[in-house]
Design an enzyme around this catalytic site. Sequence first.
Site, PDB file in Angstrom:
ATOM      1  CG  PHE A 133      45.273  31.737  18.156  1.00 45.47           C
ATOM      2  CD1 PHE A 133      46.514  32.343  18.024  1.00 45.47           C
ATOM      3  CD2 PHE A 133      45.210  30.481  18.743  1.00 45.47           C
ATOM      4  CE1 PHE A 133      47.665  31.714  18.471  1.00 45.47           C
ATOM      5  CE2 PHE A 133      46.356  29.848  19.193  1.00 45.47           C
ATOM      6  CZ  PHE A 133      47.587  30.463  19.055  1.00 45.47           C
ATOM      7  CG  ASP A 210      41.001  34.277  22.623  1.00 42.60           C
ATOM      8  OD1 ASP A 210      41.835  34.851  23.349  1.00 42.60           O
ATOM      9  OD2 ASP A 210      41.239  33.218  22.024  1.00 42.60           O
ATOM     10  CE1 TYR A 235      50.820  31.389  25.991  1.00 43.43           C
ATOM     11  CE2 TYR A 235      49.505  30.008  27.447  1.00 43.43           C
ATOM     12  CZ  TYR A 235      49.818  30.454  26.183  1.00 43.43           C
ATOM     13  OH  TYR A 235      49.132  29.973  25.103  1.00 43.43           O
ATOM     14  CE  LYS A 236      49.431  34.028  23.844  1.00 44.37           C
ATOM     15  NZ  LYS A 236      48.270  33.686  23.030  1.00 44.37           N
ATOM     16  NE  ARG A 384      52.843  37.709  16.963  1.00 42.62           N
ATOM     17  CZ  ARG A 384      52.182  36.885  17.760  1.00 42.62           C
ATOM     18  NH1 ARG A 384      50.870  36.931  17.820  1.00 42.62           N
ATOM     19  NH2 ARG A 384      52.824  36.020  18.519  1.00 42.62           N
TER      20      ARG A 384
HETATM   21  C1  LIG Z   1      47.964  32.374  22.604  1.00 38.30           C
HETATM   22  C2  LIG Z   1      46.537  32.185  22.166  1.00 38.30           C
HETATM   23  C3  LIG Z   1      45.866  30.985  22.429  1.00 38.30           C
HETATM   24  C4  LIG Z   1      46.601  29.839  23.064  1.00 38.30           C
HETATM   25  O1  LIG Z   1      45.826  28.824  23.584  1.00 38.30           O
HETATM   26  P1  LIG Z   1      46.544  27.704  24.474  1.00 38.30           P
HETATM   27  O2  LIG Z   1      45.482  26.767  24.808  1.00 38.30           O
HETATM   28  O3  LIG Z   1      47.190  28.402  25.633  1.00 38.30           O
HETATM   29  O4  LIG Z   1      47.621  27.086  23.632  1.00 38.30           O
HETATM   30  C5  LIG Z   1      44.525  30.908  22.073  1.00 38.30           C
HETATM   31  N1  LIG Z   1      43.882  31.947  21.477  1.00 38.30           N
HETATM   32  C6  LIG Z   1      44.542  33.110  21.192  1.00 38.30           C
HETATM   33  C7  LIG Z   1      43.831  34.240  20.537  1.00 38.30           C
HETATM   34  C8  LIG Z   1      45.888  33.249  21.509  1.00 38.30           C
HETATM   35  O5  LIG Z   1      46.536  34.367  21.221  1.00 38.30           O
END
Ligand SMILES: *Cc1c(COP(=O)(O)O)cnc(C)c1O
Length: 412
Positions: A133, A210, A235-236, A384
């Site tokens: 990501f 992560d 939030y997911k 997705r």
């Molecule tokens: C959604 C996501 C993030 C998001 O990070 P934020 O700081 O909440 O914007 C980071 N890493 C991964 C792998 C994600 O899927």
Amino acid sequence: MSTEPFTAEARALDAADPLSTHRAAFVGAETSLVYFDGNSLGRPPRVTADRLADFVTTEWGGRLIRGWDESWMDLPFHIGDRVGRLALGAAAGQTVIGDSTTVLLYKLLRAALAERSSSDPDRVEIVVGRDDFPTDRYLVEGIAAERGARVVWIDVDTARGVDADLLRAAVGPRTAVVLLSHVSYRSGYLADAEHLTRIAHDAGALVLWDLCHSAGSVPIALDAWGVDLAVGCTYKYLNGGPGAPAFAYVATRHQGALAQPIQGWMGAADVFAMGPEYHPADGMRRFLSGTPPVLAMLAMRDTLDLIEDAGIAAIRAKSVALTEFAIRVGDGILSPLGVTLASPRDPAERGGHVTLSHPTMRAVTARLWQQDVIPDYRDPDGLRIGLAPLSTSFTETLTGLGAVADAVRAES
Ligand SMILES: *Cc1c(COP(=O)(O)O)cnc(C)c1O
């Protein structure tokens, strides 16, 4: 081919689904909208509206500043422990709710790099996947520049993720820390976290997982797997709401030795001493920096209740059934249109979403959003399909895939 041949099967799967009643707990479940993005922003549970309104009136409005002493100061730890117990396989005292995922990853990466390179100055490398990501990759680059470290990139197939062979080839006596995604945000590839953790440890490195796309949908056993550090979104699949703060896990054995770089008063040993110098608190408090975002950490409690009720094993079983069904329907109605699967076929290597590839997918996504069918788009050419197990039905999945087929036909 239409969705017709799958209709009876979708109905039967819904009828037999032990979690079907949980779906009704979410706002919008009664509408015809198809939601394929619970892996990016989960739907709100209905009771969350009351919880938030009640907090404003009774706690914020009623207790005012007294609320901090009475309960709010403990919320990051109290909710963190619950996330740990219900979703992470983490004993109490190792999980805290804090800043955004990005900020928590930064703090823990910096802390891990500093710890490893101070005990062995040759350990100056951070290992990360080239398809990870963006925020994860950008952080690693920034920290490497800031601290004079070196980035070791692992090249991966975008329809998969980092596996044991790739990791083994990337780590060695110079590795300080390895940053890995448990479930790839693009392909949905589910890493064997226990095995990869062992490979990192055998090389003398620390590992930071992560968990953004796995927490709340895939069983996780951080303590049993010997994981050092982890961060993930709430939030997911945990439905904490837009911008809800992330969680951080630090194994007890490392807490005393790790110093995070954003030293603030909330991480100090005695928060209200207001002393001349910073002394980090013992335990997880040292990983906090500023005032906790109390309002933003309330909503996730309702999904934690649902997870406690359903059990993560049943959630994973439904998740696998949903992705299997989606792949089977895709093979039936989307393959003939030239759509390919960009996710693992083996459920043991797949998290809670599947990615479908076709050159028209960017336009397909825009068309579907206007029809209240909501997947999301990721380069290159990927649609997705996120199937949040607590809030998605098989019939909804079938309806949505039928709409994808119509849209691909219209855009081709
Ligand atoms: C959604 C996501 C993030 C998001 O990070 P934020 O700081 O909440 O914007 C980071 N890493 C991964 C792998 C994600 O899927």
